[in-house]
Design a protein around this motif. Sequence first.
Motif, PDB file in Angstrom:
ATOM      1  N   CYS A 198       7.822  13.228  -0.043  1.00  0.00           N
ATOM      2  CA  CYS A 198       7.188  14.486   0.368  1.00  0.00           C
ATOM      3  C   CYS A 198       5.700  14.277   0.607  1.00  0.00           C
ATOM      4  O   CYS A 198       5.088  13.366   0.011  1.00  0.00           O
ATOM      5  N   PRO A 199       5.101  15.105   1.436  1.00  0.00           N
ATOM      6  CA  PRO A 199       3.636  15.087   1.506  1.00  0.00           C
ATOM      7  C   PRO A 199       3.068  15.403   0.142  1.00  0.00           C
ATOM      8  O   PRO A 199       3.583  16.269  -0.566  1.00  0.00           O
ATOM      9  N   ASN A 200       2.040  14.690  -0.249  1.00  0.00           N
ATOM     10  CA  ASN A 200       1.490  14.867  -1.587  1.00  0.00           C
ATOM     11  C   ASN A 200       0.792  16.210  -1.705  1.00  0.00           C
ATOM     12  O   ASN A 200      -0.031  16.580  -0.864  1.00  0.00           O
ATOM     13  N   ARG A 201       1.149  16.939  -2.756  1.00  0.00           N
ATOM     14  CA  ARG A 201       0.493  18.212  -3.052  1.00  0.00           C
ATOM     15  C   ARG A 201      -0.233  18.076  -4.378  1.00  0.00           C
ATOM     16  O   ARG A 201       0.404  18.011  -5.423  1.00  0.00           O
ATOM     17  N   GLN A 202      -1.527  17.996  -4.317  1.00  0.00           N
ATOM     18  CA  GLN A 202      -2.317  17.843  -5.532  1.00  0.00           C
ATOM     19  C   GLN A 202      -2.156  19.072  -6.412  1.00  0.00           C
ATOM     20  O   GLN A 202      -2.167  20.192  -5.927  1.00  0.00           O
ATOM     21  N   PRO A 203      -2.004  18.898  -7.741  1.00  0.00           N
ATOM     22  CA  PRO A 203      -1.837  20.044  -8.617  1.00  0.00           C
ATOM     23  C   PRO A 203      -3.068  20.919  -8.654  1.00  0.00           C
ATOM     24  O   PRO A 203      -4.182  20.450  -8.676  1.00  0.00           O
ATOM     25  N   ASP A 238       0.831  -1.209   0.000  1.00  0.00           N
ATOM     26  CA  ASP A 238       0.000   0.000   0.000  1.00  0.00           C
ATOM     27  C   ASP A 238       0.860   1.252   0.000  1.00  0.00           C
ATOM     28  O   ASP A 238       0.581   2.221  -0.711  1.00  0.00           O
ATOM     29  N   TYR A 239       1.937   1.228   0.795  1.00  0.00           N
ATOM     30  CA  TYR A 239       2.770   2.423   0.888  1.00  0.00           C
ATOM     31  C   TYR A 239       3.531   2.663  -0.407  1.00  0.00           C
ATOM     32  O   TYR A 239       3.664   3.815  -0.857  1.00  0.00           O
ATOM     33  N   VAL A 240       4.004   1.589  -1.033  1.00  0.00           N
ATOM     34  CA  VAL A 240       4.681   1.744  -2.325  1.00  0.00           C
ATOM     35  C   VAL A 240       3.713   2.310  -3.351  1.00  0.00           C
ATOM     36  O   VAL A 240       4.064   3.178  -4.161  1.00  0.00           O
ATOM     37  N   GLY A 241       2.471   1.839  -3.321  1.00  0.00           N
ATOM     38  CA  GLY A 241       1.457   2.369  -4.221  1.00  0.00           C
ATOM     39  C   GLY A 241       1.206   3.853  -3.978  1.00  0.00           C
ATOM     40  O   GLY A 241       1.027   4.627  -4.918  1.00  0.00           O
ATOM     41  N   ASP A 242       1.204   4.264  -2.704  1.00  0.00           N
ATOM     42  CA  ASP A 242       1.041   5.683  -2.383  1.00  0.00           C
ATOM     43  C   ASP A 242       2.191   6.511  -2.945  1.00  0.00           C
ATOM     44  O   ASP A 242       2.005   7.649  -3.389  1.00  0.00           O
ATOM     45  N   LEU A 243       3.394   5.955  -2.922  1.00  0.00           N
ATOM     46  CA  LEU A 243       4.559   6.694  -3.387  1.00  0.00           C
ATOM     47  C   LEU A 243       4.522   6.949  -4.888  1.00  0.00           C
ATOM     48  O   LEU A 243       4.893   8.029  -5.351  1.00  0.00           O
ATOM     49  N   VAL A 244       4.070   5.970  -5.648  1.00  0.00           N
ATOM     50  CA  VAL A 244       4.161   6.097  -7.106  1.00  0.00           C
ATOM     51  C   VAL A 244       2.909   6.707  -7.721  1.00  0.00           C
ATOM     52  O   VAL A 244       2.939   7.152  -8.875  1.00  0.00           O
ATOM     53  N   ALA A 245       1.796   6.745  -6.992  1.00  0.00           N
ATOM     54  CA  ALA A 245       0.549   7.284  -7.542  1.00  0.00           C
ATOM     55  C   ALA A 245       0.324   8.691  -7.023  1.00  0.00           C
ATOM     56  O   ALA A 245       0.698   9.034  -5.897  1.00  0.00           O
ATOM     57  N   VAL A 246      -0.313   9.506  -7.854  1.00  0.00           N
ATOM     58  CA  VAL A 246      -0.537  10.898  -7.470  1.00  0.00           C
ATOM     59  C   VAL A 246      -1.612  11.029  -6.405  1.00  0.00           C
ATOM     60  O   VAL A 246      -1.678  12.025  -5.693  1.00  0.00           O
ATOM     61  N   GLY A 306      -2.041   9.293  -3.615  1.00  0.00           N
ATOM     62  CA  GLY A 306      -1.703   8.904  -2.259  1.00  0.00           C
ATOM     63  C   GLY A 306      -1.327  10.088  -1.390  1.00  0.00           C
ATOM     64  O   GLY A 306      -1.105  11.197  -1.871  1.00  0.00           O
ATOM     65  N   PRO A 307      -1.213   9.864  -0.092  1.00  0.00           N
ATOM     66  CA  PRO A 307      -0.871  10.966   0.826  1.00  0.00           C
ATOM     67  C   PRO A 307       0.593  11.390   0.736  1.00  0.00           C
ATOM     68  O   PRO A 307       0.956  12.465   1.209  1.00  0.00           O
ATOM     69  N   VAL A 308       1.454  10.546   0.170  1.00  0.00           N
ATOM     70  CA  VAL A 308       2.874  10.874   0.006  1.00  0.00           C
ATOM     71  C   VAL A 308       3.273  10.649  -1.443  1.00  0.00           C
ATOM     72  O   VAL A 308       2.591   9.941  -2.191  1.00  0.00           O
ATOM     73  N   ALA A 309       4.387  11.259  -1.834  1.00  0.00           N
ATOM     74  CA  ALA A 309       4.844  11.117  -3.211  1.00  0.00           C
ATOM     75  C   ALA A 309       6.364  11.186  -3.260  1.00  0.00           C
ATOM     76  O   ALA A 309       6.994  11.869  -2.439  1.00  0.00           O
ATOM     77  N   LEU A 310       6.947  10.463  -4.208  1.00  0.00           N
ATOM     78  CA  LEU A 310       8.379  10.549  -4.451  1.00  0.00           C
ATOM     79  C   LEU A 310       8.670  11.768  -5.311  1.00  0.00           C
ATOM     80  O   LEU A 310       7.935  12.074  -6.248  1.00  0.00           O
ATOM     81  N   HIS A 311       9.756  12.451  -4.972  1.00  0.00           N
ATOM     82  CA  HIS A 311      10.120  13.664  -5.696  1.00  0.00           C
ATOM     83  C   HIS A 311      11.619  13.659  -5.937  1.00  0.00           C
ATOM     84  O   HIS A 311      12.396  13.296  -5.052  1.00  0.00           O
ATOM     85  N   GLU A 312      12.035  14.046  -7.130  1.00  0.00           N
ATOM     86  CA  GLU A 312      13.455  14.138  -7.449  1.00  0.00           C
ATOM     87  C   GLU A 312      13.789  15.576  -7.808  1.00  0.00           C
ATOM     88  O   GLU A 312      13.079  16.216  -8.588  1.00  0.00           O
TER      89      GLU A 312
END
Length: 346
Positions: free
Chosen positions: A340-345, A274-282, A284-290
């Motif tokens: 990062c905490p997910n910030r919806q566009p 579930d957490y990996v899914g949150d990371l890669v999907a927009v 989720g509550p968290v997101a990966l950022h580079e």
Amino acid sequence: MPERRTSLPSRDHLALRRRGRLPAWASLMFRVGLALSLIGLVLAVHWFDREGLKDNVDGSVSFTDVLYFTMITVTTVGFGDIIPVTDRARMFDTFVVTPVRLFLWLIFLGTAYSFVLRHTWERFRMSLIQRRLTGHVVVAGYGVSGAEAVRELIRRGTPAERIVVIDCDDAALVEAEACGAAILHGDATRNATLEAVAIDRASAIIVSAGRDDTSILIVLTARGLAPDVPISVVIRSEDNEPLAHQAGADTVINPASFAGLLLAGSTRGRHLADYVGDLVAVGGPVALHERTVAEDEVGKPLSAIRTGLGVRIYRDGAPHGFWEAEAQSLAAGDLIVEICPNRQPG
């Protein structure tokens, strides 16, 4: 900015078009045959009912007169030198010849548009579209993975009109167009197709052709035309992943391997997947950022960044985890991967 409807199999066209059942020459011959058949029908009726016509020049109605009168009446309203004088001839001209005349003009105008004007207009549109294409994302292949990539790009805030989809399947292109993306019907392994979407001015390229050999060839072609544009590719066989990297792909994704990792990870904890899914999907509550390291972060440890939770850095192309010595002192040019905490566009 790309226009929303752009598609054809060559660099000379960028407009959606379904391939007709007949080739161009057969379509042209069909229209010519239809026009001649209608003229022949009118000519035959005029000839057999020539007693209903009057020649105001010499008073005699010959076959040449009938042919002349037929051609004039089916293309214009006539000159008055030969006229219908009986009620039957007049009714025929009113209810048959007049509709035939209108229909023939539609055939002529439609043929001129299909074989001359449309191609000229599309070439003009092509030049305008190519000049405006810049900073866009090119998606080569609109299968399951490509379609999901387009939807996720839009969810992440990429304007749909800045996405260009290339595919050979008309049904897939219709779906892509419904999402708002620009579309190009063509073979993405060909230089001309990629040049038509200004591949060298794209911000990123996503390749998901459905077959590893085709995807690798697309990557090879794209890398030759756009040496500096990031390329991500879907590869289904683990044996082909090194080939994709050698062809020039920056990121190689194997859906089967990734699914296997999630499945195996779920056996160690039911929330890991579930957490990996949150990371890669927009969503989720968290997101990966580079991002590139900021100037005021140089010299500090990765754990000191304030924008998110730093998990990895890339220095000179090599990855280093947050626990490694390299991550204890950030250097200029480092790439930071953070959660990062997910910030919806928007």
